[in-house]
Motif scaffolding. Structure first.
Motif, PDB file in Angstrom:
ATOM      1  N   LEU A 131      73.620  83.359  12.674  1.00 41.98           N
ATOM      2  CA  LEU A 131      73.988  82.492  11.555  1.00 41.98           C
ATOM      3  C   LEU A 131      72.899  81.428  11.435  1.00 41.98           C
ATOM      4  CD1 LEU A 131      75.994  81.606   9.377  1.00 41.98           C
ATOM      5  CD2 LEU A 131      77.192  80.277  11.125  1.00 41.98           C
ATOM      6  N   ASP A 132      72.136  81.488  10.343  1.00 39.46           N
ATOM      7  CA  ASP A 132      70.979  80.617  10.146  1.00 39.46           C
ATOM      8  C   ASP A 132      71.152  79.867   8.831  1.00 39.46           C
ATOM      9  OD1 ASP A 132      68.493  79.435   9.798  1.00 39.46           O
ATOM     10  OD2 ASP A 132      67.396  81.130  10.647  1.00 39.46           O
ATOM     11  N   ILE A 133      71.402  78.564   8.916  1.00 37.93           N
ATOM     12  CA  ILE A 133      71.707  77.750   7.732  1.00 37.93           C
ATOM     13  C   ILE A 133      70.672  76.653   7.578  1.00 37.93           C
ATOM     14  CG2 ILE A 133      73.401  76.253   6.621  1.00 37.93           C
ATOM     15  CD1 ILE A 133      75.556  77.606   8.303  1.00 37.93           C
ATOM     16  N   ARG A 134      70.092  76.569   6.400  1.00 33.77           N
ATOM     17  CA  ARG A 134      69.201  75.463   6.039  1.00 33.77           C
ATOM     18  C   ARG A 134      69.843  74.760   4.853  1.00 33.77           C
ATOM     19  NH1 ARG A 134      63.393  74.236   6.209  1.00 33.77           N
ATOM     20  NH2 ARG A 134      62.854  72.977   4.386  1.00 33.77           N
ATOM     21  N   LYS A 155      71.611  78.705  14.140  1.00 38.04           N
ATOM     22  CA  LYS A 155      70.526  77.784  13.852  1.00 38.04           C
ATOM     23  C   LYS A 155      70.874  76.975  12.612  1.00 38.04           C
ATOM     24  CE  LYS A 155      65.564  77.361  12.965  1.00 38.04           C
ATOM     25  NZ  LYS A 155      64.266  78.072  12.817  1.00 38.04           N
ATOM     26  N   LEU A 156      70.755  75.663  12.742  1.00 38.12           N
ATOM     27  CA  LEU A 156      71.018  74.754  11.625  1.00 38.12           C
ATOM     28  C   LEU A 156      69.772  73.907  11.397  1.00 38.12           C
ATOM     29  CD1 LEU A 156      72.896  73.363   9.566  1.00 38.12           C
ATOM     30  CD2 LEU A 156      73.656  71.870  11.424  1.00 38.12           C
ATOM     31  N   HIS A 175      80.903  69.416  14.221  1.00 39.00           N
ATOM     32  CA  HIS A 175      81.942  70.343  13.768  1.00 39.00           C
ATOM     33  C   HIS A 175      81.362  71.743  13.593  1.00 39.00           C
ATOM     34  CE1 HIS A 175      85.655  71.523  11.658  1.00 39.00           C
ATOM     35  NE2 HIS A 175      84.846  72.231  10.886  1.00 39.00           N
ATOM     36  N   LEU A 176      80.185  71.837  12.982  1.00 38.40           N
ATOM     37  CA  LEU A 176      79.574  73.144  12.761  1.00 38.40           C
ATOM     38  C   LEU A 176      79.198  73.811  14.080  1.00 38.40           C
ATOM     39  CD1 LEU A 176      77.277  72.352   9.701  1.00 38.40           C
ATOM     40  CD2 LEU A 176      79.357  73.717   9.708  1.00 38.40           C
ATOM     41  N   PHE A 177      78.804  73.016  15.060  1.00 36.55           N
ATOM     42  CA  PHE A 177      78.381  73.589  16.332  1.00 36.55           C
ATOM     43  C   PHE A 177      79.550  73.914  17.264  1.00 36.55           C
ATOM     44  CE2 PHE A 177      74.123  72.423  15.135  1.00 36.55           C
ATOM     45  CZ  PHE A 177      73.342  73.357  15.790  1.00 36.55           C
ATOM     46  N   GLU A 187      70.601  76.283  17.906  1.00 37.69           N
ATOM     47  CA  GLU A 187      69.396  75.542  17.544  1.00 37.69           C
ATOM     48  C   GLU A 187      69.697  74.526  16.449  1.00 37.69           C
ATOM     49  OE1 GLU A 187      65.859  77.924  16.925  1.00 37.69           O
ATOM     50  OE2 GLU A 187      66.867  79.678  17.764  1.00 37.69           O
ATOM     51  N   LEU A 188      69.172  73.321  16.627  1.00 37.09           N
ATOM     52  CA  LEU A 188      69.273  72.271  15.624  1.00 37.09           C
ATOM     53  C   LEU A 188      67.879  71.756  15.324  1.00 37.09           C
ATOM     54  CD1 LEU A 188      70.838  70.272  13.837  1.00 37.09           C
ATOM     55  CD2 LEU A 188      71.078  68.801  15.860  1.00 37.09           C
ATOM     56  N   GLU A 189      67.490  71.845  14.057  1.00 31.61           N
ATOM     57  CA  GLU A 189      66.174  71.366  13.624  1.00 31.61           C
ATOM     58  C   GLU A 189      66.366  70.342  12.520  1.00 31.61           C
ATOM     59  OE1 GLU A 189      61.837  73.010  12.010  1.00 31.61           O
ATOM     60  OE2 GLU A 189      63.432  74.411  12.562  1.00 31.61           O
ATOM     61  N   ILE A 190      65.890  69.133  12.735  1.00 29.43           N
ATOM     62  CA  ILE A 190      66.017  68.062  11.750  1.00 29.43           C
ATOM     63  C   ILE A 190      64.614  67.669  11.293  1.00 29.43           C
ATOM     64  CG2 ILE A 190      66.885  65.747  11.280  1.00 29.43           C
ATOM     65  CD1 ILE A 190      68.950  66.138  13.436  1.00 29.43           C
ATOM     66  N   ILE A 191      64.303  68.022  10.032  1.00 26.50           N
ATOM     67  CA  ILE A 191      62.976  67.736   9.478  1.00 26.50           C
ATOM     68  C   ILE A 191      63.102  66.545   8.540  1.00 26.50           C
ATOM     69  CG2 ILE A 191      60.917  68.854   8.522  1.00 26.50           C
ATOM     70  CD1 ILE A 191      62.350  71.507   8.747  1.00 26.50           C
ATOM     71  N   ASN A 192      63.819  65.552   8.986  1.00 30.79           N
ATOM     72  CA  ASN A 192      64.104  64.393   8.145  1.00 30.79           C
ATOM     73  C   ASN A 192      63.521  63.152   8.813  1.00 30.79           C
ATOM     74  OD1 ASN A 192      65.456  62.160   6.832  1.00 30.79           O
ATOM     75  ND2 ASN A 192      66.850  63.672   5.953  1.00 30.79           N
TER      76      ASN A 192
END
Length: 344
Positions: A131-134, A155-156, A175-177, A187-192
């Motif tokens: 499950l890969d959500i952007r 992956k979020l 909640h999502l995790f 995996e959590l990726e924050i490009i902010n």
């Protein structure tokens, strides 16, 4: 070349379909395709576009993608004022039809908009592989209303956004995790870049891979590792060397972390020549991380060799560690250096 697949019998035996709608609403997938498709990729979908070719006057109650194993949906971010979708038709579609994906194993979506109507009508299996959500921060708050299947690899990714990343958003992320508690990787990726990284925000997150592009100081990096025991890989793309203390303790007497971290990747936006503080930070981390196997640093070959010669007693045994370095000549040459100085 644009192809109109609506109502075309030749497409009824398709198993793989890759379409780019280019923000247009003229293309739709005939229902006959739903019986045979195994892999479906649709790019640049307008969020209000019903991409299944359904007669609005004869809406089915159920649509089954009986064989679909992989679904990739990329939504097109456009001005909502340009949408011309009939709201009455859309409301009927949303209230009367459910789309079932009984064999789905891999679901990827990239959505830069604030809406995600397909989720409201989708029925997923209880377990999927990936499950890969952007999704942007505003949409992420809507995703918590969806019941997600248990997944082996989650992956979020939160891309750059004008919305602030705050504590309420992290409540949504937690909640999502929750569905990832039994996952092999989360995996959590924050490009902010607006995120102020504080380890308290990440408390309680069962994450194995964490990627941050916001500025991260030395103390917060240490706190993240020390307070996220499931973390296996940490990538910090904007480490702040000036936050490393002058009197940092890099001796062998430092107490080890209770951590599973195996890979540490650090990049810096600050110019630091020579990169003494960054190297000291890595040495300090390496001596406290008992399972560390790979370190990636934006430093020269000479600096790595000097580091290896100086810190041969680094904990753990350097025979189990690889250093990846980049020679900054056009950012083109990336190699791997082992303890003996051999380029691979």
């Amino acid at each position: 070349m644009d192809i109109d697949v609506s109502g075309t019998p030749e497409f009824t035996q398709l198993t793989h379909l890759d379409l780019n709608f280019k923000g247009e609403k003229s293309m739709q997938i005939p229902l006959a395709c739903t019986n045979t498709l195994q892999h479906l990729v649709i790019s640049q979908i307008l969020v209000d576009h019903n991409w299944l070719a359904i007669d609005p006057n004869n809406l089915p109650s159920t649509i089954n993608f009986d064989s679909l194993k992989s679904l990739h949906l990329t939504y097109f971010d456009d001005d909502p004022s340009d949408f011309v979708q009939n709201p009455i038709v859309c409301q009927k579609w949303m209230s009367r039809t459910k789309v079932h994906f009984p064999k789905l194993a891999h679901f990827y979506t990239n959505n830069d908009s604030d809406e995600f109507p397909i989720l409201a009508i989708s029925v997923f299996p209880r377990h999927i592989e990936t499950l890969d959500i952007r999704a942007h921060t505003k949409l992420l708050r809507l995703l918590v209303l969806t019941t997600w299947p248990q997944t082996k690899h989650l992956k979020l990714t939160i891309p750059p956004s004008y919305n602030d990343v705050d504590a309420s958003l992290f409540a949504c992320i937690r909640h999502l995790f929750k569905s990832a508690e039994l996952s092999k990787t989360a995996e959590l990726e924050i490009i902010n870049n607006s995120l102020v990284v504080e380890h308290e925000l990440f408390a309680g997150l069962r994450v194995t891979h964490l990627v941050l592009s916001s500025p991260v100081g030395f103390t917060n990096m240490v706190s993240l590792v020390d307070n996220m025991p499931d973390l296996v890989k940490l990538c910090v793309y904007d480490f702040v060397p000036s936050t490393v203390p002058d009197n940092i303790d890099c001796s062998d007497q430092v107490e080890p972390f209770s951590s599973k971290l195996q890979q540490l990747s650090i990049d810096c936006s600050e110019d630091e020549y020579p990169p003494v503080r960054t190297i000291n930070a890595v040495v300090y981390m390496a001596k406290r991380l008992t399972q560390l196997k790979m370190v990636k640093l934006p430093i020269s070959v000479i600096s790595v060799v000097e580091l290896l010669n100086k810190e041969r007693d680094m904990y753990p045994d350097l025979n189990n560690m690889l250093f990846k370095f980049t020679e900054y000549i056009g950012y083109l040459d990336t190699r791997t250096l082992d303890i003996f100085g051999n380029n691979k």
